[in-house]
Design a protein around this motif. Structure first.
Motif, PDB file in Angstrom:
ATOM      1  N   ILE A  27      11.586   0.641 -21.085  1.00 21.09           N
ATOM      2  CA  ILE A  27      10.539   1.660 -20.983  1.00 21.09           C
ATOM      3  C   ILE A  27       9.585   1.166 -19.906  1.00 21.09           C
ATOM      4  O   ILE A  27       8.733   0.310 -20.152  1.00 21.09           O
ATOM      5  N   ALA A  28       9.745   1.687 -18.699  1.00 18.24           N
ATOM      6  CA  ALA A  28       9.023   1.169 -17.540  1.00 18.24           C
ATOM      7  C   ALA A  28       7.526   1.453 -17.592  1.00 18.24           C
ATOM      8  O   ALA A  28       6.734   0.679 -17.076  1.00 18.24           O
ATOM      9  N   CYS A  29       7.126   2.549 -18.181  1.00 16.61           N
ATOM     10  CA  CYS A  29       5.730   2.974 -18.119  1.00 16.61           C
ATOM     11  C   CYS A  29       4.858   2.493 -19.272  1.00 16.61           C
ATOM     12  O   CYS A  29       3.710   2.901 -19.374  1.00 16.61           O
ATOM     13  N   ALA A  30       5.373   1.664 -20.140  1.00 21.33           N
ATOM     14  CA  ALA A  30       4.558   1.186 -21.251  1.00 21.33           C
ATOM     15  C   ALA A  30       3.351   0.432 -20.705  1.00 21.33           C
ATOM     16  O   ALA A  30       3.486  -0.585 -20.048  1.00 21.33           O
ATOM     17  N   ASP A  31       2.174   0.967 -20.936  1.00 20.33           N
ATOM     18  CA  ASP A  31       0.919   0.370 -20.481  1.00 20.33           C
ATOM     19  C   ASP A  31      -0.121   0.669 -21.547  1.00 20.33           C
ATOM     20  O   ASP A  31      -0.867   1.634 -21.464  1.00 20.33           O
ATOM     21  N   HIS A  32      -0.139  -0.144 -22.567  1.00 22.83           N
ATOM     22  CA  HIS A  32      -0.945   0.089 -23.759  1.00 22.83           C
ATOM     23  C   HIS A  32      -2.411   0.320 -23.427  1.00 22.83           C
ATOM     24  O   HIS A  32      -3.082   1.124 -24.068  1.00 22.83           O
ATOM     25  N   GLY A  33      -2.923  -0.337 -22.426  1.00 24.25           N
ATOM     26  CA  GLY A  33      -4.349  -0.265 -22.121  1.00 24.25           C
ATOM     27  C   GLY A  33      -4.796   0.968 -21.366  1.00 24.25           C
ATOM     28  O   GLY A  33      -5.961   1.351 -21.442  1.00 24.25           O
ATOM     29  N   ARG A  34      -3.882   1.605 -20.623  1.00 20.04           N
ATOM     30  CA  ARG A  34      -4.302   2.730 -19.783  1.00 20.04           C
ATOM     31  C   ARG A  34      -3.512   4.005 -20.052  1.00 20.04           C
ATOM     32  O   ARG A  34      -3.337   4.824 -19.160  1.00 20.04           O
ATOM     33  N   SER A  35      -3.074   4.212 -21.250  1.00 22.73           N
ATOM     34  CA  SER A  35      -2.257   5.384 -21.574  1.00 22.73           C
ATOM     35  C   SER A  35      -3.132   6.612 -21.811  1.00 22.73           C
ATOM     36  O   SER A  35      -4.162   6.532 -22.457  1.00 22.73           O
ATOM     37  N   ARG A  36      -2.673   7.749 -21.279  1.00 23.54           N
ATOM     38  CA  ARG A  36      -3.356   9.033 -21.492  1.00 23.54           C
ATOM     39  C   ARG A  36      -2.306  10.116 -21.741  1.00 23.54           C
ATOM     40  O   ARG A  36      -1.290  10.176 -21.050  1.00 23.54           O
ATOM     41  N   LEU A  37      -2.597  10.972 -22.712  1.00 22.62           N
ATOM     42  CA  LEU A  37      -1.652  12.010 -23.132  1.00 22.62           C
ATOM     43  C   LEU A  37      -2.418  13.278 -23.478  1.00 22.62           C
ATOM     44  O   LEU A  37      -3.477  13.223 -24.110  1.00 22.62           O
ATOM     45  N   MET A  38      -1.876  14.417 -23.079  1.00 25.68           N
ATOM     46  CA  MET A  38      -2.423  15.707 -23.497  1.00 25.68           C
ATOM     47  C   MET A  38      -1.385  16.406 -24.359  1.00 25.68           C
ATOM     48  O   MET A  38      -0.203  16.399 -24.026  1.00 25.68           O
ATOM     49  N   LEU A  39      -1.830  16.974 -25.481  1.00 22.68           N
ATOM     50  CA  LEU A  39      -0.924  17.735 -26.324  1.00 22.68           C
ATOM     51  C   LEU A  39      -1.423  19.167 -26.429  1.00 22.68           C
ATOM     52  O   LEU A  39      -2.629  19.429 -26.378  1.00 22.68           O
ATOM     53  N   PHE A  40      -0.468  20.074 -26.549  1.00 21.62           N
ATOM     54  CA  PHE A  40      -0.765  21.501 -26.564  1.00 21.62           C
ATOM     55  C   PHE A  40      -0.117  22.136 -27.786  1.00 21.62           C
ATOM     56  O   PHE A  40       0.982  21.761 -28.186  1.00 21.62           O
ATOM     57  N   GLU A  41      -0.788  23.143 -28.310  1.00 16.58           N
ATOM     58  CA  GLU A  41      -0.332  23.830 -29.514  1.00 16.58           C
ATOM     59  C   GLU A  41       0.960  24.613 -29.283  1.00 16.58           C
ATOM     60  O   GLU A  41       1.794  24.722 -30.169  1.00 16.58           O
ATOM     61  N   GLN A  42       1.130  25.137 -28.068  1.00 13.29           N
ATOM     62  CA  GLN A  42       2.284  25.988 -27.769  1.00 13.29           C
ATOM     63  C   GLN A  42       3.104  25.404 -26.616  1.00 13.29           C
ATOM     64  O   GLN A  42       2.643  24.521 -25.895  1.00 13.29           O
ATOM     65  N   GLU A  43       4.296  25.940 -26.431  1.00  6.76           N
ATOM     66  CA  GLU A  43       5.140  25.542 -25.314  1.00  6.76           C
ATOM     67  C   GLU A  43       4.460  25.879 -23.997  1.00  6.76           C
ATOM     68  O   GLU A  43       3.548  26.701 -23.939  1.00  6.76           O
ATOM     69  N   ASN A  44       4.927  25.232 -22.929  1.00  5.67           N
ATOM     70  CA  ASN A  44       4.449  25.483 -21.572  1.00  5.67           C
ATOM     71  C   ASN A  44       2.953  25.254 -21.397  1.00  5.67           C
ATOM     72  O   ASN A  44       2.287  25.958 -20.652  1.00  5.67           O
ATOM     73  N   PHE A  45       2.411  24.276 -22.123  1.00  9.59           N
ATOM     74  CA  PHE A  45       1.014  23.859 -21.998  1.00  9.59           C
ATOM     75  C   PHE A  45       0.031  24.991 -22.298  1.00  9.59           C
ATOM     76  O   PHE A  45      -0.986  25.145 -21.629  1.00  9.59           O
ATOM     77  N   GLN A  46       0.332  25.758 -23.329  1.00 11.88           N
ATOM     78  CA  GLN A  46      -0.513  26.888 -23.721  1.00 11.88           C
ATOM     79  C   GLN A  46      -1.201  26.596 -25.063  1.00 11.88           C
ATOM     80  O   GLN A  46      -0.780  25.746 -25.826  1.00 11.88           O
ATOM     81  N   GLY A  47      -2.246  27.359 -25.353  1.00 12.30           N
ATOM     82  CA  GLY A  47      -2.932  27.271 -26.635  1.00 12.30           C
ATOM     83  C   GLY A  47      -3.893  26.098 -26.715  1.00 12.30           C
ATOM     84  O   GLY A  47      -4.265  25.486 -25.716  1.00 12.30           O
ATOM     85  N   LYS A  48      -4.303  25.806 -27.938  1.00 13.26           N
ATOM     86  CA  LYS A  48      -5.227  24.699 -28.198  1.00 13.26           C
ATOM     87  C   LYS A  48      -4.681  23.416 -27.588  1.00 13.26           C
ATOM     88  O   LYS A  48      -3.477  23.181 -27.600  1.00 13.26           O
ATOM     89  N   ARG A  49      -5.591  22.564 -27.084  1.00 12.21           N
ATOM     90  CA  ARG A  49      -5.140  21.304 -26.500  1.00 12.21           C
ATOM     91  C   ARG A  49      -6.066  20.170 -26.909  1.00 12.21           C
ATOM     92  O   ARG A  49      -7.207  20.382 -27.309  1.00 12.21           O
ATOM     93  N   ALA A  50      -5.550  18.969 -26.783  1.00 10.84           N
ATOM     94  CA  ALA A  50      -6.323  17.759 -27.064  1.00 10.84           C
ATOM     95  C   ALA A  50      -5.852  16.672 -26.116  1.00 10.84           C
ATOM     96  O   ALA A  50      -4.710  16.693 -25.645  1.00 10.84           O
ATOM     97  N   GLU A  51      -6.743  15.728 -25.815  1.00  7.77           N
ATOM     98  CA  GLU A  51      -6.383  14.601 -24.962  1.00  7.77           C
ATOM     99  C   GLU A  51      -6.554  13.316 -25.752  1.00  7.77           C
ATOM    100  O   GLU A  51      -7.498  13.161 -26.509  1.00  7.77           O
ATOM    101  N   MET A  52      -5.615  12.385 -25.551  1.00  9.93           N
ATOM    102  CA  MET A  52      -5.630  11.128 -26.292  1.00  9.93           C
ATOM    103  C   MET A  52      -5.503   9.951 -25.339  1.00  9.93           C
ATOM    104  O   MET A  52      -4.802  10.037 -24.334  1.00  9.93           O
ATOM    105  N   SER A  53      -6.168   8.866 -25.697  1.00 13.34           N
ATOM    106  CA  SER A  53      -6.011   7.612 -24.969  1.00 13.34           C
ATOM    107  C   SER A  53      -5.907   6.446 -25.952  1.00 13.34           C
ATOM    108  O   SER A  53      -5.952   5.295 -25.556  1.00 13.34           O
ATOM    109  N   ASP A  54      -5.744   6.778 -27.233  1.00 20.05           N
ATOM    110  CA  ASP A  54      -5.650   5.767 -28.282  1.00 20.05           C
ATOM    111  C   ASP A  54      -4.639   6.223 -29.329  1.00 20.05           C
ATOM    112  O   ASP A  54      -4.279   7.399 -29.389  1.00 20.05           O
ATOM    113  N   ASP A  55      -4.202   5.291 -30.163  1.00 23.92           N
ATOM    114  CA  ASP A  55      -3.265   5.612 -31.230  1.00 23.92           C
ATOM    115  C   ASP A  55      -3.906   6.541 -32.243  1.00 23.92           C
ATOM    116  O   ASP A  55      -5.118   6.488 -32.478  1.00 23.92           O
ATOM    117  N   CYS A  56      -3.076   7.391 -32.862  1.00 18.52           N
ATOM    118  CA  CYS A  56      -3.558   8.316 -33.885  1.00 18.52           C
ATOM    119  C   CYS A  56      -2.562   8.337 -35.041  1.00 18.52           C
ATOM    120  O   CYS A  56      -1.507   8.969 -34.942  1.00 18.52           O
TER     121      CYS A  56
END
Length: 196
Positions: free
Chosen positions: A97-126
């Motif tokens: 897994i080349a991109c494993a970078d625990h300290g600088r990880s950022r992720l956006m999640l979306f409620e619907q397909e194709n980046f639609q609907g409610k969204r949230a951004e994460m930079s820590d474990d949940c």
């Protein structure tokens, strides 16, 4: 902007055995293994991650149930498959897994397909998206800005695992079927960063 990673950006080493508890035939890998039978193993029964983070797969060709393997010992299949929705006694391919970078990880999640609907951004474990206030038990799409993430079907990092990486095509996962060949449902209730 999505952070792009290169396969050569780190060092990886996995040692595998064809019997449980580090017995039997042994082989070391520092790069992808598309098919363990091509190396004389019908399957891997135990392994040790000496450096880097690895993605293991149930079938050859990086197909089937996924397992995120971080530094440490995995003496038997239960050690990497114990919290999955079903127990998988085989691992027939794996890759770094080349991109494993625990300290600088950022992720956006979306409620619907194709980046639609409610969204949230994460930079820590949940450990629990519902406890964080995510109103649904499902996620429709992900945009991985940096790092590598493992999403789990249930709270507490249990159930099916889906590996999401920023070096996958633009870090975009528009549909459930892009999360892996075994993805059947958009149910995701816990997410954590992959540790290098």
């Amino acid at each position: 902007m999505t952070h792009r990673c290169k396969r050569s950006s780190g060092l990886w080493k996995i040692v595998v055995w064809d019997e449980p508890f580090f017995q039997g035939k042994k082989h070391e890998f520092t790069t992808d293994c598309y098919s363990t039978p091509e190396h004389g193993f019908s399957t891997v029964r135990s392994c040790r991650i000496e450096s880097g983070a690895w993605a293991g797969f149930e079938h050859c060709g990086f197909q089937g149930q996924q397992f995120v393997l971080e530094r440490g010992d995995y003496p038997c299949w239960e050690a990497w498959s114990g919290s999955n929705a079903y127990h998988v006694e085989r691992m027939c391919s794996f890759r770094p897994i080349a991109c494993a970078d625990h300290g600088r990880s950022r992720l956006m999640l979306f409620e619907q397909e194709n980046f639609q609907g409610k969204r949230a951004e994460m930079s820590d474990d949940c450990p629990s998206l519902p406890a964080l206030g995510w109103g649904s038990s499902t996620v429709g799409s992900f945009l991985v800005r940096s790092g590598a993430w493992v999403c789990s079907q249930y709270p507490g990092y249990r159930g099916f695992q889906y590996l999401l990486e920023s070096d996958s095509p633009a870090g975009e996962y528009k549909h459930v079927r892009e999360w892996g060949s075994h993805a059947q449902t958009g149910q995701v209730q816990s997410i954590r960063r992959v540790q290098q």
